[in-house]
Scaffold this active site. Structure first.
Site, PDB file in Angstrom:
ATOM      1  N   GLY A   1       0.831  -1.204   0.000  1.00 12.60           N
ATOM      2  CA  GLY A   1       0.000   0.000   0.000  1.00 12.60           C
ATOM      3  C   GLY A   1       0.857   1.241   0.000  1.00 12.60           C
TER       4      GLY A   1
ATOM      5  N   CYS B   1       5.272  -6.145   1.836  1.00 11.45           N
ATOM      6  CA  CYS B   1       5.617  -4.718   1.879  1.00 11.45           C
ATOM      7  C   CYS B   1       4.855  -4.029   3.017  1.00 11.45           C
ATOM      8  CB  CYS B   1       5.359  -4.073   0.521  1.00 11.45           C
ATOM      9  SG  CYS B   1       6.172  -2.469   0.302  1.00 11.45           S
ATOM     10  N   TYR B   2       3.841  -3.210   2.712  1.00  9.29           N
ATOM     11  CA  TYR B   2       3.059  -2.566   3.765  1.00  9.29           C
ATOM     12  C   TYR B   2       2.439  -3.620   4.691  1.00  9.29           C
ATOM     13  CZ  TYR B   2      -0.382   0.534   5.989  1.00  9.29           C
ATOM     14  OH  TYR B   2      -1.130   1.254   6.895  1.00  9.29           O
TER      15      TYR B   2
ATOM     16  N   HIS C   1       8.202  -7.616  -3.381  1.00  9.60           N
ATOM     17  CA  HIS C   1       6.944  -8.005  -4.021  1.00  9.60           C
ATOM     18  C   HIS C   1       7.124  -9.308  -4.795  1.00  9.60           C
ATOM     19  CE1 HIS C   1       4.537  -4.362  -3.216  1.00  9.60           C
ATOM     20  NE2 HIS C   1       5.715  -3.763  -3.206  1.00  9.60           N
TER      21      HIS C   1
ATOM     22  N   GLU D   1       4.810 -11.018  -6.107  1.00  2.00           N
ATOM     23  CA  GLU D   1       3.756 -11.177  -7.103  1.00  2.00           C
ATOM     24  C   GLU D   1       4.115 -10.624  -8.477  1.00  2.00           C
ATOM     25  OE1 GLU D   1       2.710  -7.262  -4.960  1.00  2.00           O
ATOM     26  OE2 GLU D   1       3.781  -9.126  -4.580  1.00  2.00           O
TER      27      GLU D   1
ATOM     28  N   SER E   1     -21.666  -9.301 -27.009  1.00  2.00           N
ATOM     29  CA  SER E   1     -20.965  -8.321 -27.835  1.00  2.00           C
ATOM     30  C   SER E   1     -20.133  -8.977 -28.925  1.00  2.00           C
ATOM     31  CB  SER E   1     -20.035  -7.482 -26.946  1.00  2.00           C
ATOM     32  OG  SER E   1     -19.005  -8.303 -26.420  1.00  2.00           O
ATOM     33  N   GLY E   2     -19.947 -10.293 -28.823  1.00  2.00           N
ATOM     34  CA  GLY E   2     -19.067 -10.992 -29.756  1.00  2.00           C
ATOM     35  C   GLY E   2     -17.695 -11.245 -29.189  1.00  2.00           C
ATOM     36  N   GLY E   3     -17.386 -10.628 -28.048  1.00  2.00           N
ATOM     37  CA  GLY E   3     -16.110 -10.859 -27.391  1.00  2.00           C
ATOM     38  C   GLY E   3     -16.138 -12.151 -26.593  1.00  2.00           C
ATOM     39  N   VAL E   4     -14.973 -12.525 -26.091  1.00  2.00           N
ATOM     40  CA  VAL E   4     -14.864 -13.818 -25.411  1.00  2.00           C
ATOM     41  C   VAL E   4     -15.688 -13.854 -24.127  1.00  2.00           C
ATOM     42  CG1 VAL E   4     -12.742 -13.177 -24.173  1.00  2.00           C
ATOM     43  CG2 VAL E   4     -13.238 -15.585 -24.631  1.00  2.00           C
ATOM     44  N   ASP E   5     -15.740 -12.764 -23.372  1.00  2.00           N
ATOM     45  CA  ASP E   5     -16.421 -12.777 -22.078  1.00  2.00           C
ATOM     46  C   ASP E   5     -17.927 -13.025 -22.236  1.00  2.00           C
ATOM     47  OD1 ASP E   5     -13.896 -11.990 -21.247  1.00  2.00           O
ATOM     48  OD2 ASP E   5     -14.435  -9.873 -21.206  1.00  2.00           O
TER      49      ASP E   5
ATOM     50  N   LYS F   1      -9.226 -11.996 -16.776  1.00  2.00           N
ATOM     51  CA  LYS F   1      -9.339 -12.183 -18.221  1.00  2.00           C
ATOM     52  C   LYS F   1      -8.738 -13.515 -18.668  1.00  2.00           C
ATOM     53  CE  LYS F   1     -10.524 -10.549 -22.271  1.00  2.00           C
ATOM     54  NZ  LYS F   1     -11.879 -10.078 -22.576  1.00  2.00           N
TER      55      LYS F   1
END
Length: 516
Positions: A58, A85-86, A172, A174, A226-230, A372
């Site tokens: 943070g 970290c924080y 970090h 990650e 919408s035609g997108g993957v999601d 995603k």
């Protein structure tokens, strides 16, 4: 998706720019993870029964009065805790250490030495490269702590508590800049938290279908596609769950890319086994956006107009009670800052913050806790073609947020042509799959140029291409100069009304991927 059926790692968010990345790294290890408020109570956590807790980084200093705190009782739950970290600093302050401004700040890659063998660093070399980003550090630790690792400037680069299951790292793990960070997190999850790794996309599909079936019951549902993957993934899950009671509506809002409305309609009809309806509302959206320049206002208008169109279309359906959307976890995070952490709302996602308060539908978002890459993994599990799976994301508000300033039919036409050239050249050159997202942006400025010995005063477009694993952070794509020259030449020569092309070389953060 019934998250309660999975082992949980809880990330307490103190406003870190990497908070969502921590969650994604945990899920890469096949462990379900959620981001919660930094001040969630120990009792609330106890009821969720997490296998482990991670305290994020943070921007604040723990010794400031306004600094975010966590419930000190979480350290009495007997649940392993990892402070990053924080997160390390706030734990040290609570458990008897002290934190102060570092004599020498550390930013970037740093050599770290493991000084005591332990489970967190099991199987790793004694010398590590880690990513530091701090101006404060733990200055003193009580007898309950012991040092696990140090750097030249940081004596407590990693610590553990001897009587509580707490581990902390100043760096970090990650981020990709800590090359062995994934192994450190894997050790925390599997050696210390002793998780089983029960979070898979195959299991997710089965659970999502069952939950959709239970939530919707015998009602009908309308799905925004919408035609997108999601949204295509959501439509497939919905059709599996309720069959002919699923009604998919694709709205041509006039804000799509060149030729996209027809291509998407054909793709949806070929890939989805449910009722598909195509609504041409392009003039309605353009009229609603007339004179509007503020990007947040654009998103709200588009969200409200979408709902109005859906409600009108629903009148011809057998009384659907539910609206199903392809909202993802990052959409929730960036739109609402929903976890109470000291972080700002970045933008309003039209699915999330752009909807009117009064709706005739109940909103269902089966992907709301997926990143995603997880949505793409679900698409592959469902058998979708790789062309759809690897399709670059396209914002819900469409080209409205890629036309900076007022959206007009003329500006959209110019942008469509420029964008089609850019994407077409990426595909022809084999570069399309090497970037995560690419597009053109229309800028509301004019530029002096010379064409055929005559002075021109025409429009400017910016090209944007980024590389990213998670869309929470991104870097600009180093596309070849010759390629960019080819694209720019084609746009200027073929799109009448554009005489200058620029390339966006900003990263996220501090910029966002989209311009608006």
């Amino acid at each position: 998706m019934n998250a309660q059926s999975h082992q949980l790692i809880a990330v307490l968010d103190f406003g870190s720019q990497y908070g969502q990345l921590i969650a994604r790294r945990v899920r890469e290890n096949h462990v379900y993870c959620e981001i919660l408020r930094h001040d969630v109570t120990a009792e609330e956590l106890r009821q969720r029964n997490p296998k482990g807790i991670i305290l994020s980084g943070g921007p604040a200093s723990v010794y400031q009065e306004s600094a975010p705190r966590c419930d000190a009782r979480i350290f009495d739950l007997g649940v392993p805790v990892l402070g990053i970290c924080y997160g390390l600093q706030i734990a040290a302050k609570i458990l008897g250490g002290s934190v102060s401004r570092a004599r020498a700040r550390e930013y970037g890659k740093t050599q770290c030495t493991i000084v005591k063998p332990n489970e967190l660093f099991a199987g790793l070399p004694q010398q590590l490269v880690v990513w530091m980003s701090h101006g404060d550090q733990v200055e003193h630790i009580s007898g309950g702590f012991e040092a696990l690792a140090r750097t030249e400037n940081c004596p407590y680069a990693a610590v553990r508590h001897t009587s509580r299951p707490f581990y902390g790292v100043q760096f970090h793990p990650e981020v990709t800049h800590t090359p062995l960070g994934k192994e450190i997190l894997h050790n925390f999850l599997y050696r210390i938290c002793q998780v089983s790794g029960d979070w898979t996309m195959g299991a997710y599909i089965e659970e999502a279908v069952l939950q959709l079936r239970a939530e919707i019951g015998e009602s009908h549902a309308v799905c925004a596609v919408s035609g997108g993957v999601d949204s295509t993934v959501v439509a497939k899950l919905l059709a599996r769950a309720i069959g002919s009671r699923a009604h998919c509506v694709f709205v041509d809002n006039g804000l799509l890319r060149k030729g996209e409305a027809g291509e998407v309609a054909d793709r949806l009809r070929n890939s989805l086994e449910c009722d598909i309806r195509v609504v041409d509302a392009s003039q309605r959206f353009l009229a609603a956006l007339k004179g509007v320049t503020d990007p947040e206002a654009k998103r709200r208008i588009i969200g409200h107009t979408f709902i109005a169109v859906f409600e009108e279309e629903a009148r011809s359906l057998p009384n659907p009670d539910f609206l199903v959307q392809g909202t993802l976890y990052p959409d929730l995070i960036e739109s609402r800052s929903p976890f109470g952490a000291p972080s700002a709302t970045i933008k309003t996602h039209h699915n999330v913050g752009g909807l009117p308060e009064q709706l005739r539908f109940r909103i269902v978002e089966p992907l709301r806790f997926l990143f995603k890459d997880e949505a793409r993994a679900v698409a592959r599990e469902l058998g979708f073609d790789e062309t759809l799976v690897r399709r670059h994301p396209f914002p819900g508000p469409g080209l409205a947020v890629r036309v900076v300033g007022e959206v007009t039919a003329q500006r959209l036409a110019l942008l469509r042509e420029a964008d089609a050239i850019f994407i077409g050249e990426l595909q022809r050159s084999g570069l399309y799959n090497s970037v995560a997202q690419a597009f053109a942006v229309f800028l509301p400025i004019s530029s002096v140029g010379v064409m055929g010995d005559e002075r021109t005063y025409e429009n400017v477009v910016a090209l944007r291409a980024v590389v990213t694993e998670d869309y929470m952070t991104a870097d600009w794509a180093r596309l070849p100069y010759d390629f960019l020259a080819q694209v720019a030449n084609r746009i200027i020569n073929e799109v009448r009304g554009i005489n200058r092309v620029v390339y966006d070389i900003s990263s996220k953060p501090p910029s966002t991927i989209e311009w608006e």
